[in-house]
Design an enzyme around this catalytic site. Structure first.
Site, mmCIF file in Angstrom:
data_model
loop_
_atom_site.group_PDB
_atom_site.id
_atom_site.type_symbol
_atom_site.label_atom_id
_atom_site.label_comp_id
_atom_site.label_asym_id
_atom_site.label_seq_id
_atom_site.Cartn_x
_atom_site.Cartn_y
_atom_site.Cartn_z
ATOM 1 N N ASP A 49 48.883 26.454 21.982
ATOM 2 C CA ASP A 49 47.517 26.481 21.194
ATOM 3 C C ASP A 49 47.055 24.889 20.952
ATOM 4 O O ASP A 49 47.995 24.141 21.001
ATOM 5 C CB ASP A 49 47.748 26.839 19.828
ATOM 6 C CG ASP A 49 46.872 28.275 19.928
ATOM 7 O OD1 ASP A 49 46.390 28.816 21.051
ATOM 8 O OD2 ASP A 49 46.889 28.971 18.882
ATOM 9 N N LYS A 71 42.163 26.252 23.120
ATOM 10 C CA LYS A 71 40.716 26.572 23.064
ATOM 11 C C LYS A 71 39.716 25.599 21.946
ATOM 12 O O LYS A 71 40.298 25.219 21.192
ATOM 13 C CB LYS A 71 40.732 28.199 22.533
ATOM 14 C CG LYS A 71 41.103 28.866 23.555
ATOM 15 C CD LYS A 71 41.267 30.379 23.092
ATOM 16 C CE LYS A 71 42.484 30.592 21.962
ATOM 17 N NZ LYS A 71 42.541 31.892 21.127
ATOM 18 N N MET A 179 38.635 27.603 9.515
ATOM 19 C CA MET A 179 37.285 27.536 10.510
ATOM 20 C C MET A 179 35.946 27.640 9.978
ATOM 21 O O MET A 179 35.034 28.436 10.195
ATOM 22 C CB MET A 179 37.477 29.019 11.499
ATOM 23 C CG MET A 179 38.797 29.158 12.259
ATOM 24 S SD MET A 179 38.945 30.379 13.306
ATOM 25 C CE MET A 179 39.442 31.698 12.220
HETATM 26 N N1 SAH Z 1 47.298 30.698 12.539
HETATM 27 C C1 SAH Z 1 46.973 29.562 11.947
HETATM 28 C C2 SAH Z 1 45.094 29.529 11.750
HETATM 29 C C3 SAH Z 1 44.497 29.540 13.024
HETATM 30 S S1 SAH Z 1 42.726 29.311 12.564
HETATM 31 C C4 SAH Z 1 47.629 29.069 10.540
HETATM 32 O O1 SAH Z 1 48.309 30.191 10.124
HETATM 33 O O2 SAH Z 1 47.545 28.200 10.200
HETATM 34 C C5 SAH Z 1 42.383 27.699 12.565
HETATM 35 C C6 SAH Z 1 42.115 27.089 11.493
HETATM 36 O O3 SAH Z 1 43.036 26.616 10.833
HETATM 37 C C7 SAH Z 1 41.278 25.740 11.720
HETATM 38 O O4 SAH Z 1 39.816 25.794 11.874
HETATM 39 C C8 SAH Z 1 41.429 25.092 10.218
HETATM 40 O O5 SAH Z 1 40.737 25.822 9.281
HETATM 41 C C9 SAH Z 1 42.919 25.549 9.908
HETATM 42 N N2 SAH Z 1 43.955 24.550 10.042
HETATM 43 C C10 SAH Z 1 45.115 24.593 10.991
HETATM 44 N N3 SAH Z 1 45.711 23.581 11.084
HETATM 45 C C11 SAH Z 1 45.011 22.638 10.149
HETATM 46 C C12 SAH Z 1 45.340 21.297 9.867
HETATM 47 N N4 SAH Z 1 46.340 20.716 10.282
HETATM 48 N N5 SAH Z 1 44.575 20.620 8.932
HETATM 49 C C13 SAH Z 1 43.407 21.219 8.490
HETATM 50 N N6 SAH Z 1 43.055 22.624 9.027
HETATM 51 C C14 SAH Z 1 44.096 23.301 9.614
#
Ligand code: SAH
Length: 264
Positions: A49, A71, A179
């Site tokens: 991803d 994506k 997001m």
């Molecule tokens: N499954 C993932 C979330 C997927 S949705 C989880 O559990 O973390 C994707 C969102 O996650 C992004 O739009 C942002 O809001 C957040 N995100 C993921 N990694 C991040 C990071 N290193 N720093 C800031 N936001 C992050």
């Protein structure tokens, strides 16, 4: 019906292909679980991803195939059903497939859909939980999602579209928006319309765990203007609630040069 069985692992004794959905954690290689790292080392194919920690790919066994299924908002390189089909086809061909995801596979990551596709095709599948960015990225900014006296619970919500109308708006409850950059102004308007205190502390944490991580704190009604002024960009976690005041970033903002905190 009750069951005492844990959901499956890929070590169930039979040879052949499998799929493991591995939560890679919030971005730092060290924050994958031991089980996740073990399966990654055994993989023939790794399907990654966009937000999966890229550093983990450097440690792969030589010869491991890497498929980039990243994506981007609005320009989906590989559609979800294409990813589902790819995972299933490779496992049925006898490959050990790791689907490496950012954070936890089941937190707004469409992991459930991938598991259902595997089960429907009779493919062995294991889900390895990960450290979700919803909790870890605030932590990287020094923000605990719950804190005695400040918040007794928290909600993680997708802010990719209008916030769900059931999102709790309470002083003792932290909101974590994922997001949420694009529709931030709209999300804040929904919350204040629903009675959220416009002076509630709020933070954006961009690129958590990366060298260029940036933490910005403000109060709810100023959040959209502040975010726009400094050009907040994805990926970012947005935290709304009194727990933000625990962050060193809030303390710096509130009391420059040791003066007492001004009223917002
Ligand atoms: N499954 C993932 C979330 C997927 S949705 C989880 O559990 O973390 C994707 C969102 O996650 C992004 O739009 C942002 O809001 C957040 N995100 C993921 N990694 C991040 C990071 N290193 N720093 C800031 N936001 C992050």
């Amino acid at each position: 019906m009750t069951s005492t069985r844990r959901a499956g692992t890929v070590d169930d004794g039979v040879d052949g292909g499998w799929v493991a959905l591995v939560g890679g954690g919030p971005g730092e290689a060290g924050l994958i679980t031991a089980r996740g790292a073990e399966l990654l080392a055994r993989a023939d194919v790794v399907v990654v991803d966009r937000l999966a920690p890229r550093d983990l790919l450097r440690g792969l066994t030589p010869g491991t195939e890497v498929v980039d299924a990243s994506k981007r908002p609005g320009d989906h390189l590989v559609p979800q059903d294409g990813i589902d089909a790819l995972l299933v086809a490779r496992a049925l061909a006898g490959h050990r497939v790791v689907r490496l995801k950012g954070g936890d596979p089941y937190v707004l990551g469409r992991g459930g859909e991938e598991v259902l596709a595997c089960r429907a095709a009779g493919v062995r599948v294991e889900v390895v939980p990960g450290v979700t960015s919803a909790v870890a990225v605030p932590a990287a900014a020094g923000i605990p999602v719950t804190h005695r006296g400040l918040a007794r619970g928290f909600s993680v919500v997708s802010a990719h579209e209008d916030l769900i109308s059931t999102v709790p708006v309470r002083r003792d409850h932290t909101l974590v928006l994922l997001m949420g950059v694009r529709h931030l102004r709209r999300s804040v308007a929904i919350l204040t319309d629903r009675g959220a205190d416009p002076r509630t502390p709020a933070a954006t944490v961009e690129r958590g765990y990366r060298p260029d991580q940036r933490v910005t704190t403000t109060i709810l009604h100023r959040l959209p203007d502040v975010a726009e002024a400094i050009g907040v960009s994805a990926p970012a976690v947005i935290v709304i609630g009194d727990v933000v005041t625990v962050s060193p970033a809030w303390k710096k903002r509130a009391a420059p040069r040791g003066r007492p905190a001004p009223r917002p």
